[in-house]
Design a protein around this motif. Sequence first.
Motif, PDB file in Angstrom:
ATOM      1  N   THR A  91       0.833  -1.331  -0.204  1.00  0.00           N
ATOM      2  CA  THR A  91      -0.029  -0.005  -0.081  1.00  0.00           C
ATOM      3  C   THR A  91       0.971   1.248   0.043  1.00  0.00           C
ATOM      4  O   THR A  91       0.734   2.029  -0.706  1.00  0.00           O
ATOM      5  N   GLU A  92       1.953   1.401   1.071  1.00  0.00           N
ATOM      6  CA  GLU A  92       2.751   2.454   0.965  1.00  0.00           C
ATOM      7  C   GLU A  92       3.561   2.635  -0.382  1.00  0.00           C
ATOM      8  O   GLU A  92       3.716   3.728  -0.847  1.00  0.00           O
ATOM      9  N   ALA A  93       4.127   1.604  -0.842  1.00  0.00           N
ATOM     10  CA  ALA A  93       4.949   1.531  -2.116  1.00  0.00           C
ATOM     11  C   ALA A  93       4.074   2.003  -3.463  1.00  0.00           C
ATOM     12  O   ALA A  93       4.547   2.678  -4.155  1.00  0.00           O
ATOM     13  N   VAL A  94       2.884   1.677  -3.403  1.00  0.00           N
ATOM     14  CA  VAL A  94       1.935   2.184  -4.593  1.00  0.00           C
ATOM     15  C   VAL A  94       1.563   3.335  -4.305  1.00  0.00           C
ATOM     16  O   VAL A  94       1.206   4.235  -5.147  1.00  0.00           O
ATOM     17  N   THR A  95       1.167   3.742  -2.911  1.00  0.00           N
ATOM     18  CA  THR A  95       0.722   5.214  -2.835  1.00  0.00           C
ATOM     19  C   THR A  95       1.636   6.286  -2.899  1.00  0.00           C
ATOM     20  O   THR A  95       1.737   7.377  -3.442  1.00  0.00           O
ATOM     21  N   VAL A  96       3.193   5.790  -2.579  1.00  0.00           N
ATOM     22  CA  VAL A  96       4.183   6.885  -2.775  1.00  0.00           C
ATOM     23  C   VAL A  96       5.180   6.729  -4.004  1.00  0.00           C
ATOM     24  O   VAL A  96       5.546   7.840  -4.595  1.00  0.00           O
ATOM     25  N   PHE A 101       8.780   3.693  -8.903  1.00  0.00           N
ATOM     26  CA  PHE A 101       8.051   2.060  -9.030  1.00  0.00           C
ATOM     27  C   PHE A 101       8.191   1.416  -7.712  1.00  0.00           C
ATOM     28  O   PHE A 101       8.381   2.126  -6.774  1.00  0.00           O
ATOM     29  N   VAL A 102       7.307   0.183  -7.530  1.00  0.00           N
ATOM     30  CA  VAL A 102       7.392  -0.311  -6.461  1.00  0.00           C
ATOM     31  C   VAL A 102       8.361  -1.459  -6.285  1.00  0.00           C
ATOM     32  O   VAL A 102       8.708  -2.015  -7.268  1.00  0.00           O
ATOM     33  N   PRO A 103       9.264  -1.086  -5.234  1.00  0.00           N
ATOM     34  CA  PRO A 103      10.357  -2.091  -5.240  1.00  0.00           C
ATOM     35  C   PRO A 103      10.074  -3.699  -5.253  1.00  0.00           C
ATOM     36  O   PRO A 103       9.104  -4.160  -4.888  1.00  0.00           O
ATOM     37  N   ASP A 104      10.988  -4.306  -6.033  1.00  0.00           N
ATOM     38  CA  ASP A 104      10.683  -5.648  -6.105  1.00  0.00           C
ATOM     39  C   ASP A 104      10.400  -6.654  -4.876  1.00  0.00           C
ATOM     40  O   ASP A 104       9.551  -7.413  -5.092  1.00  0.00           O
TER      41      ASP A 104
END
Length: 148
Positions: A91-96, A101-104
Amino acid sequence: MTVRTRLLDPAVGRAMSALSKAAKQGLGDPALAELVVIRASQINHCAFCLDMHLALAREHGVSEKQLDLLAAWEEAGDVFDERERAALALTEAVTVLRDGFVPDEVYAQAAKHFDEARLAHLIGLVVAINNWNRVMVGRRIPPGGYTP
């Protein structure tokens, strides 16, 4: 504060609501869905969405301890299980979207806890609440307008 419109085009509202509903249903865990949308709303400072989804989380049995510690979930020890922690990290990765990109490793951790369909719904839910947050914050809609 500048006066802003409260109007939301009905077709846009219906489309956004349909996305939110489909993503929540596909995730299949109403309590986790509320934790996800609350965390994104905290990051985005959306008071309206926080007010609404905190009430819904309580209706779905989310504990007060989880709600109290959600903003610091990474430091909350065993208050959140591994599945919840993976969903919150995603959630945090997609939001920020740090570095675009979202880390692998964040995605891989979530993929350990969610099959492909539920992972797609989880990402859809994060996208949906981020849309709602921007619509509400952009218009500065205050909390208190939600009634179950």
